[in-house]
Enzyme design. Structure first.
Site, PDB file in Angstrom:
ATOM      1  N   GLY A  61       3.467   0.683   0.319  1.00  0.00           N
ATOM      2  CA  GLY A  61       4.117   1.247   1.344  1.00  0.00           C
ATOM      3  C   GLY A  61       5.438   1.187   1.195  1.00  0.00           C
ATOM      4  O   GLY A  61       5.985   0.258   0.671  1.00  0.00           O
ATOM      5  N   GLY A 118       2.478  -3.913   4.836  1.00  0.00           N
ATOM      6  CA  GLY A 118       3.030  -3.358   6.015  1.00  0.00           C
ATOM      7  C   GLY A 118       1.810  -2.821   6.722  1.00  0.00           C
ATOM      8  O   GLY A 118       0.558  -3.177   6.476  1.00  0.00           O
ATOM      9  N   LYS A 130      -3.842   0.738   9.448  1.00  0.00           N
ATOM     10  CA  LYS A 130      -3.132   0.836   8.086  1.00  0.00           C
ATOM     11  C   LYS A 130      -3.706   2.282   7.352  1.00  0.00           C
ATOM     12  O   LYS A 130      -4.928   2.706   7.807  1.00  0.00           O
ATOM     13  CB  LYS A 130      -3.510  -0.418   7.085  1.00  0.00           C
ATOM     14  CG  LYS A 130      -2.786  -1.577   7.483  1.00  0.00           C
ATOM     15  CD  LYS A 130      -2.834  -2.739   6.711  1.00  0.00           C
ATOM     16  CE  LYS A 130      -2.644  -2.724   5.464  1.00  0.00           C
ATOM     17  NZ  LYS A 130      -1.481  -1.945   5.078  1.00  0.00           N
ATOM     18  N   GLU A 139      -6.510  -1.555  -0.006  1.00  0.00           N
ATOM     19  CA  GLU A 139      -5.877  -2.818   0.860  1.00  0.00           C
ATOM     20  C   GLU A 139      -6.928  -3.681   1.518  1.00  0.00           C
ATOM     21  O   GLU A 139      -6.674  -4.908   1.352  1.00  0.00           O
ATOM     22  CB  GLU A 139      -4.924  -2.230   1.952  1.00  0.00           C
ATOM     23  CG  GLU A 139      -3.733  -1.257   1.232  1.00  0.00           C
ATOM     24  CD  GLU A 139      -2.701  -0.556   2.238  1.00  0.00           C
ATOM     25  OE1 GLU A 139      -1.559  -0.228   2.072  1.00  0.00           O
ATOM     26  OE2 GLU A 139      -3.393  -0.011   3.202  1.00  0.00           O
TER      27      GLU A 139
END
Length: 268
Positions: A61, A118, A130, A139
């Site tokens: 990101g 992030g 997310k 992730e």
């Protein structure tokens, strides 16, 4: 007073690792910063947690990109050595290769020292949304096995409750009968006036396809969905769902960059 964008300032602050600690770096001069500059400050601050010899989860990101760039820079300068990166997406994999960051995978390193990434939303308990960038499955696989998970955001990502931004909470699903799965997800959160939408490519309206060849259903809530763990468990019980974008009780450190400075909060 706004935080001046000074590479010396963002690279040399002390990291406070005490549980529940809250640390704010004061603003040295009244210079207004863009959102991307705030993201860069947060990303650089997170890299202060990285030590030579670590296995590091590399996030995906616009904010995590700055952290990956910084790790590559410090490796090139010899300040960091013997780093192994585990990328959370094909895009981050390509970025890391371009920076000559040594890479590996979860099969070789099933436990990760530190992950940096992030978030799209952060609630007061450091629960996250997310996946608006499409990489939520990889992730979560990487960040759930990380001893420390440092989350980096600008202050616009702070919300009162998950879903509070009114923007998407992503759910990765298999393409087979995706409309059925979307209907099931929307019905699950009818009390929150949920709207479920297939994520599509803006240029063609074709379905967005993840790195894992799946689709994403974006859920939009008009009301608080309540118990997050119960909501997450209910989502995963729907046939066709692969993973959801709520990262609950996973973050160990939150770094927030705003116009008044950088705040570092550690999980109590």
């Amino acid at each position: 007073m706004a935080l001046a964008y000074d590479p010396h300032f963002i690279g040399t602050g002390n990291v406070d690792t005490a549980a529940g600690a809250l640390m704010t770096s004061p603003s040295p001069s009244p210079v207004s910063l863009s959102q991307d500059e705030l993201k860069k400050i947060a990303g650089f601050k997170a890299v202060e947690f990285v030590e030579s010899g670590m296995v590091v989860g590399l996030g995906t990101g616009s904010t995590a990109k700055h952290a990956v760039d910084r790790i590559g820079e410090l490796l090139r300068q010899g300040i960091l050595t013997d780093i192994v990166g585990i990328p959370t997406s094909k895009k981050t994999h390509e970025q890391a290769l371009s920076l000559n960051i040594p890479l590996s995978d979860l099969e070789t390193h099933p436990v990760i020292d530190l992950a940096i990434d992030g978030a799209d939303e952060v609630d007061p308990d450091m629960n996250l949304v997310k996946g608006r960038g499409g990489s939520l499955l990889r992730e979560k696989m990487i960040e759930c096995v990380s001893k420390k998970f440092v989350v980096i955001v600008d202050e616009s990502k702070l919300v009162d409750y998950i879903g509070g931004s009114g923007l998407a909470m992503p759910v990765e699903i298999v393409p087979f009968c995706w409309k059925f799965t979307a209907q099931m997800l929307q019905s699950l959160f009818k009390d929150a006036d949920c709207v479920a939408k297939l994520r599509t490519l803006p240029e063609s309206e074709d379905p967005y396809v993840t790195d894992n060849s799946n689709y994403i259903i974006d859920l939009y809530f008009k009301k608080n969905i309540g118990d997050l763990k119960a909501a997450g468990d209910a989502i995963l019980r729907i046939p066709g769902v692969v993973e959801h974008g709520m990262f609950l009780d996973m973050a160990t450190t939150l770094i927030v960059a705003g116009e008044h400075g950088v705040t570092v909060k550690n999980k109590a």
